[in-house]
Write a protein that holds these residues in place. Structure first.
Motif, short mmCIF file in Angstrom:
data_model
loop_
_atom_site.label_atom_id
_atom_site.label_comp_id
_atom_site.label_asym_id
_atom_site.label_seq_id
_atom_site.Cartn_x
_atom_site.Cartn_y
_atom_site.Cartn_z
N PHE A 155 2.81 -7.68 -23.98
CA PHE A 155 3.42 -8.90 -23.44
C PHE A 155 4.11 -8.58 -22.11
O PHE A 155 4.96 -7.69 -22.05
CB PHE A 155 4.50 -9.45 -24.40
N THR A 156 3.78 -9.32 -21.07
CA THR A 156 4.52 -9.20 -19.81
C THR A 156 4.37 -10.50 -19.02
O THR A 156 3.41 -11.25 -19.23
CB THR A 156 4.05 -8.00 -18.98
N ALA A 157 5.31 -10.75 -18.13
CA ALA A 157 5.23 -11.94 -17.27
C ALA A 157 3.93 -11.89 -16.47
O ALA A 157 3.52 -10.83 -16.01
CB ALA A 157 6.44 -11.99 -16.35
N SER A 158 3.30 -13.04 -16.30
CA SER A 158 1.97 -13.06 -15.65
C SER A 158 2.01 -12.43 -14.26
O SER A 158 1.04 -11.80 -13.84
CB SER A 158 1.43 -14.49 -15.58
N GLY A 159 3.15 -12.54 -13.56
CA GLY A 159 3.27 -11.95 -12.24
C GLY A 159 3.25 -10.42 -12.24
O GLY A 159 3.00 -9.79 -11.22
N ASN A 160 3.54 -9.83 -13.41
CA ASN A 160 3.52 -8.36 -13.52
C ASN A 160 2.21 -7.83 -14.08
O ASN A 160 2.00 -6.61 -14.14
CB ASN A 160 4.66 -7.88 -14.44
N ALA A 161 1.34 -8.75 -14.51
CA ALA A 161 0.16 -8.34 -15.30
C ALA A 161 -0.76 -7.38 -14.55
O ALA A 161 -1.25 -6.40 -15.12
CB ALA A 161 -0.61 -9.57 -15.76
N SER A 162 -1.01 -7.64 -13.25
CA SER A 162 -1.97 -6.77 -12.54
C SER A 162 -1.41 -5.37 -12.39
O SER A 162 -2.14 -4.38 -12.51
CB SER A 162 -2.34 -7.36 -11.18
N ARG A 163 -0.11 -5.25 -12.12
CA ARG A 163 0.50 -3.91 -12.01
C ARG A 163 0.48 -3.20 -13.35
O ARG A 163 0.19 -2.01 -13.44
CB ARG A 163 1.92 -4.03 -11.46
N VAL A 164 0.79 -3.93 -14.43
CA VAL A 164 0.76 -3.33 -15.77
C VAL A 164 -0.66 -2.88 -16.11
O VAL A 164 -0.88 -1.79 -16.65
CB VAL A 164 1.29 -4.32 -16.83
N LYS A 165 -1.64 -3.71 -15.73
CA LYS A 165 -3.04 -3.37 -16.01
C LYS A 165 -3.42 -2.05 -15.35
O LYS A 165 -4.15 -1.22 -15.92
CB LYS A 165 -3.96 -4.50 -15.53
N SER A 166 -2.93 -1.84 -14.11
CA SER A 166 -3.27 -0.60 -13.39
C SER A 166 -2.62 0.62 -14.04
O SER A 166 -3.07 1.74 -13.86
CB SER A 166 -2.82 -0.71 -11.93
N MET A 167 -1.56 0.41 -14.82
CA MET A 167 -0.86 1.52 -15.48
C MET A 167 -1.43 1.82 -16.87
O MET A 167 -1.34 2.95 -17.35
CB MET A 167 0.64 1.18 -15.61
N CYS B 6 -4.94 -4.97 -24.86
CA CYS B 6 -5.06 -6.14 -23.99
C CYS B 6 -3.68 -6.58 -23.50
O CYS B 6 -2.67 -6.31 -24.15
CB CYS B 6 -5.78 -7.29 -24.68
N ILE B 7 -3.68 -7.22 -22.36
CA ILE B 7 -2.43 -7.75 -21.79
C ILE B 7 -2.34 -9.23 -22.13
O ILE B 7 -3.31 -9.98 -22.00
CB ILE B 7 -2.41 -7.56 -20.26
N VAL B 8 -1.17 -9.63 -22.60
CA VAL B 8 -0.92 -11.04 -22.92
C VAL B 8 0.07 -11.57 -21.88
O VAL B 8 1.26 -11.23 -21.92
CB VAL B 8 -0.35 -11.19 -24.35
N PRO B 9 -0.41 -12.37 -20.90
CA PRO B 9 0.50 -12.86 -19.85
C PRO B 9 1.44 -13.94 -20.38
O PRO B 9 1.03 -14.83 -21.12
CB PRO B 9 -0.44 -13.41 -18.77
N LEU B 10 2.69 -13.85 -19.98
CA LEU B 10 3.70 -14.81 -20.41
C LEU B 10 4.08 -15.71 -19.24
O LEU B 10 4.09 -15.27 -18.09
CB LEU B 10 4.96 -14.08 -20.89
N THR B 11 4.42 -16.95 -19.55
CA THR B 11 4.85 -17.90 -18.52
C THR B 11 6.37 -17.98 -18.53
O THR B 11 6.97 -18.34 -19.54
CB THR B 11 4.26 -19.29 -18.81
N LEU B 12 6.97 -17.61 -17.40
CA LEU B 12 8.43 -17.71 -17.31
C LEU B 12 8.84 -19.15 -17.02
O LEU B 12 8.25 -19.80 -16.15
CB LEU B 12 8.95 -16.81 -16.18
N PRO B 13 9.82 -19.66 -17.76
CA PRO B 13 10.27 -21.03 -17.48
C PRO B 13 11.04 -21.07 -16.16
O PRO B 13 11.52 -20.05 -15.68
CB PRO B 13 11.21 -21.32 -18.67
#
Length: 472
Positions: free
Chosen positions: A44-56, A64-71
């Protein structure tokens, strides 16, 4: 979202770190280790962090990465989804956003049905939610056990909301084990008081941590008994629940080559003579600290590679001209580099000419130094870093801490020079010789793949046992 449900024999874990890369990185490292053991990971990570997390993350078919939507939160800039893009004050709003995400998290967990969710300090509401869904919750502390033992155990605040004073925070809590840590300096205790402050009407860090640790099914600590036996036992006695140990989580060797310009520069110097100094991407030294650090490195007479970072949208070259001592770059041009921005830290530490790492005592940084045969000089800046430095210099005796003034943490160029000389120059004298010998022992321990692998194997075994999955 294709990873629904569980098969009975595959352990499925949701990773849910706080939105700061100092927290995300240890969760990623653990995910990578677990994926080698066939564990299914939903991150789980904020969608804006997903690409950086994916590279790590290792590209395992079970991860798998589950993108979260920040309110939308008033005061939180749109698109700012980690502490890296925010000031310390606006970063507090990420906790407000997290608290508002409970329905979204509940829906995702109901859909995924993992066996466990590993969560961080800010999600104090998660154990109750997981329990209602029949999911085990594990509080994954990315800090050393000393930090939990000294700062965030029930004995620290025996009466609810009766928070400790500055003088209280200089001393360990009642029942604390007899170790090298007997007190902290005034400026360190002052920094620790942050955990008892409420921002935006939300719970304090202390209350979040206590609630999470008390409510979870088990505690997971990024440490081992070889490094922190007494503190681990104290944490167990304080919380009276299973405490799993994942070990220090030694990073995998870096892939690829060191950038040519840095490799060529480092190649000019003899083995083990270069000082590398960096304080992480989110630590900004004050003008005075930069001046004294730079002058201290100059006075050692050794070659050095100094990385300084500044907040976003600052003219770095103008800032360096302003804060570096007059004539400094001219004087050190043959043996000193001052750089701002990202560098291949692991590659640099692994280079044969680098022999010392001056850092903020982030524990991952300390581990990187030890496995690369670099002497450790610590200049902690905040929070757990102060306790890491005491653990490494006091209990582990694997590095030295820069001497600082009690009331405000001031250090001068001479303090930097003396700390570096202790581990770099005085190699045949006590305590320099003593630190070097200990550093070698820790390096051997950390690079023993059988030992490090067993931490993960034992963790997988214990978690499977907890949810009654066969380990065959």
């Amino acid at each position: 979202m294709e990873m629904k449900g569980n098969s009975n024999d595959v352990l499925h874990i949701v990773m849910f770190p706080f939105f700061a890369f100092g927290h995300i990185s240890p969760f990623v490292q653990l995910s990578n280790k677990l994926s080698f053991h066939g564990v299914k990971v939903s991150f789980f990570t904020a969608s804006g962090n997903a690409s950086r997390v994916k590279s790590m993350l290792n590209s395992a078919p079970t991860t798998c990465i589950v993108p979260l939507t920040l309110p939308q939160v008033e005061g939180l800039p749109p698109g700012a989804e980690s502490t890296a893009e925010l000031t310390p004050i606006t970063a507090e709003l990420l906790k407000v956003a997290l608290d508002q995400m409970q329905p979204q998290i509940k829906s995702l967990l109901s859909n995924l049905k993992p066996h466990f969710v590993l969560f961080d300090f800010a999600q104090d509401w998660l154990p109750k939610m997981a329990d209602e869904l029949g999911i085990k919750s594990v509080y994954y502390s990315v800090f050393v056990a000393l930090s939990t033992a000294f700062l965030t155990c029930p004995a620290r605040v025996p009466q609810p909301k009766n928070y400790p004073s500055l003088e209280d925070m200089k001393k360990p809590p009642p029942g604390f084990p007899h170790t090298s840590v007997t007190s902290v300096k005034t400026f360190e205790a002052q920094d620790f008081l942050y955990i008892f402050k409420s921002f935006h009407g939300g719970p304090t860090v202390y209350d979040r941590v206590l609630s999470g640790l008390k409510g979870c099914s088990a505690i997971l600590a990024k440490t081992c008994s070889q490094m922190e036996g007494p503190y681990i036992e104290y944490v167990k006695s304080q919380f009276k629940k299973p405490v799993f140990l994942v070990g220090p989580v030694v990073p995998d060797p870096p892939s690829g080559e060191l950038e040519e310009r840095w490799g060529n520069w480092l190649n000019k110097f003899e083995s083990g003579t270069v000082i590398y100094s960096s304080f992480g991407s989110e630590t900004f030294l004050t003008d005075d600290q930069i001046k004294e650090l730079a002058l201290g490195l100059e006075e050692t007479g050794l070659p050095f590679f100094l990385v300084l970072n500044f907040p976003a949208n600052i003219d770095v070259s103008a800032e360096l001209n302003r804060v570096l001592p007059k004539g400094f770059m001219e004087r050190v041009k043959e043996r000193g580099i001052v750089h701002s921005g990202w560098v291949q830290q692991q590659h640099i530490l692994a280079h044969s000419s680098v022999g010392c790492y001056v850092c903020h005592a982030g524990f991952s940084s300390v581990i990187e130094a030890l496995v690369n045969d670099c002497q450790v000089v610590m200049l902690p800046q905040k929070g757990d870093q102060f306790l890491n430095a005491k653990l490494v210099s006091g209990d582990m005796k694997a590095g030295v801490e820069v001497n600082r003034r009690d009331e405000d943490g001031y250090f001068g160029k001479q303090d930097i020079k003396e700390a570096v000389e202790m581990v770099m120059m005085e190699v045949d004298k006590e305590p320099g010789k003593f630190f070097r010998e200990n550093q070698k022992k820790w390096k051997e321990f950390l690079l023993n793949t059988d030992i490090q692998c067993k931490f993960i194997e034992d963790l997988v075994y214990e978690m499977k046992a907890m949810v009654k999955i066969s380990s065959n």
